[in-house]
Design a protein around this motif. Structure first.
Motif, short mmCIF file in Angstrom:
data_model
loop_
_atom_site.label_atom_id
_atom_site.label_comp_id
_atom_site.label_asym_id
_atom_site.label_seq_id
_atom_site.Cartn_x
_atom_site.Cartn_y
_atom_site.Cartn_z
N SER A 1 1.06 -1.09 0.16
CA SER A 1 0.04 0.24 -0.01
C SER A 1 1.11 1.40 0.60
O SER A 1 2.35 1.29 0.45
CB SER A 1 -1.20 0.02 0.81
N VAL B 1 -7.56 3.12 12.83
CA VAL B 1 -7.99 4.58 12.35
C VAL B 1 -8.79 4.22 13.60
O VAL B 1 -10.57 3.54 13.74
CB VAL B 1 -8.70 4.60 11.10
N GLY C 1 -0.67 -4.20 4.49
CA GLY C 1 0.60 -5.09 5.51
C GLY C 1 1.81 -4.12 4.16
O GLY C 1 3.35 -3.85 5.03
N GLY D 1 -2.86 -3.21 13.32
CA GLY D 1 -3.92 -2.14 12.16
C GLY D 1 -2.45 -2.45 10.63
O GLY D 1 -2.29 -1.17 10.31
C1 SAM Z 1 -5.05 2.33 7.88
S1 SAM Z 1 -4.71 0.58 7.74
C2 SAM Z 1 -4.04 0.40 7.88
C3 SAM Z 1 -2.65 0.38 6.89
C4 SAM Z 1 -1.57 -0.63 6.90
N1 SAM Z 1 -0.36 0.32 7.87
C5 SAM Z 1 -0.58 -0.62 5.58
O1 SAM Z 1 0.48 0.39 4.96
O2 SAM Z 1 -0.92 -1.22 5.20
C6 SAM Z 1 -6.56 0.47 9.36
C7 SAM Z 1 -6.16 -1.05 9.67
O3 SAM Z 1 -6.01 -1.00 10.75
C8 SAM Z 1 -7.14 -2.38 11.17
N2 SAM Z 1 -8.07 -2.02 12.42
C9 SAM Z 1 -8.72 -1.39 12.74
N3 SAM Z 1 -9.52 -2.19 14.44
C10 SAM Z 1 -8.75 -2.86 14.75
C11 SAM Z 1 -8.39 -2.64 16.03
N4 SAM Z 1 -8.73 -3.16 17.03
N5 SAM Z 1 -7.29 -4.36 16.43
C12 SAM Z 1 -6.62 -4.76 14.61
N6 SAM Z 1 -6.63 -3.83 13.50
C13 SAM Z 1 -7.66 -2.42 13.14
C14 SAM Z 1 -8.25 -1.95 10.26
O4 SAM Z 1 -8.26 -3.43 9.40
C15 SAM Z 1 -7.38 -1.72 8.92
O5 SAM Z 1 -6.63 -2.80 8.08
#
Ligand code: SAM
Length: 354
Positions: free
Chosen positions: A185, A277, A222, A218
């Motif tokens: 990403s 988020v 990846g 989160g």
């Molecule tokens: C902005 S994305 C992360 C993108 C990632 N940093 C990347 O570079 O590909 C936020 C992620 O947080 C996850 N998420 C939201 N609440 C969460 C939680 N309580 N525990 C773990 N993951 C969570 C979502 O499923 C989502 O995939």
């Protein structure tokens, strides 16, 4: 001519956050100024009538500001300058100020109007340094000072000065990074930029090294895990969502479909990173728990800021974190910046010191 104002660059749309931050920080140390912060202009002026701006510039270094990309001591803007001769008024103001410098950067706000000025900048690329050399202001030795010409349109420019150790070394204060093709990403650039900004390059071999262990809360798909893996780390990737297949094939990632707010690491790790988020204070409280229990040595996390009063929210979160760590006598260095690759968010870095 003594400069009586500071000029800051920022992401367009964040002028009022930067203005509020500068006003707060200046008034805490007894400086009151007036603010010029036009929405979406990409810059903020802080004017201090009758006071030497150099002193305030030193007292609120760029490193300690969240929303500023660049910080300059500035002269009053030159407006309505003739398109037939843009150089003479610039040379006159430089001579009047008594400024001398070793380099010149021409810059514009990070806006579409700003980008449209690239032709003008190109046209002055040779003639301007030559005129400033001729009058003795541009010299080989001048304490590494740099003159910035900040063009806001074809007939308006503001002259600013920057000093080594208290400035961004990137034009426009923007660190441009190329997204690696194989990264899952574009968010990957947020963590890469955070390391450039918060970890000195000579410390990378010891603080971002092979064999270290990290948690990415989160993590999916990846982008951040990719950066950790690229440094040779072993990563616990915590997310209900799917992780990139190629990243999983490295054998360096353990994907756990758990809640990042409650998951606990099996042993002490080197890094915690978090891009979930959620409410900023909820993220801060979770990271606090990690730091107080010393589950990691360093942490990088985002605070998402969908609200209007972004500076006030950041300030509330950082004060809370600082206070909790102090009360527990946990020595740490906390920094926070609105990075170029951040949008409605800021990035915080915490490093435990003992
Ligand atoms: C902005 S994305 C992360 C993108 C990632 N940093 C990347 O570079 O590909 C936020 C992620 O947080 C996850 N998420 C939201 N609440 C969460 C939680 N309580 N525990 C773990 N993951 C969570 C979502 O499923 C989502 O995939």
């Amino acid at each position: 001519m003594i400069p009586h104002e500071l000029l800051f660059y920022c992401r367009p749309g964040f002028e009022h956050d930067l203005g509020a931050e500068v006003t707060d920080k200046a008034s805490l140390i007894g400086w009151n100024g007036s603010l010029q912060a036009e929405t979406n202009s990409g810059y903020v002026r802080f004017i201090l009538p009758g006071k030497p701006a150099n002193a305030l510039h030193r007292e609120i270094p760029l490193d300690t500001l969240v929303f500023a990309r660049q910080s300059l001591v500035a002269l009053p803007p030159l407006v309505g300058i003739s398109r037939d001769d843009r150089i003479s008024p610039i040379v006159s103001q430089v001579l009047e100020s008594g400024w001398s410098f070793e380099s010149i950067w021409q810059e514009t706000p990070d806006t579409n109007d700003g980008k449209a000025l690239s032709g003008l900048i190109k046209a002055l690329e040779r003639s301007l340094p030559s005129a400033l050399k001729k009058c003795g202001a541009l010299r080989r030795k001048a304490g590494k000072r740099r003159l910035h010409l900040f063009w806001t349109n074809g007939d308006s420019v503001q002259l600013g000065m920057s000093f080594p150790g208290n400035r961004s070394e990137q034009p426009g204060g923007i660190l441009r990074l190329r997204a690696p093709r194989e990264a899952p990403s574009r968010s990957t650039l947020k963590l890469e930029e955070a390391w450039h900004v918060f970890v000195p390059r000579d410390a990378w071999p010891t603080r971002l090294s092979e064999g270290m262990q990290a948690a990415d809360l989160g993590a999916a798909p990846g982008g951040w895990t990719y950066q950790l893996v690229r440094k040779g780390m072993y990563v616990y990737a915590i997310d209900n969502g799917p992780m990139d297949k190629a990243l999983m094939a490295t054998g360096q990632v353990e994907h756990l479909r758990e809640d990042g707010f409650v998951w606990e690491p099996p042993n002490r790790l080197d890094w915690l990173v978090c891009d979930i988020v959620d409410k900023p204070m909820r993220v801060v409280e979770m990271v606090e728990r990690w730091l107080l229990r010393r589950w990691c040595r360093e942490a990088v996390f985002n605070l998402k800021l969908p609200m209007k009063q972004r500076w006030q929210e950041v300030e509330r979160c950082l004060s809370c974190l600082d206070q909790q760590l102090r009360e527990a006598r946990v020595a740490a260095e906390i920094r926070c910046r609105h990075l170029y690759h951040d949008r409605e968010e800021v990035t915080v870095h915490v490093r435990l010191l003992a």
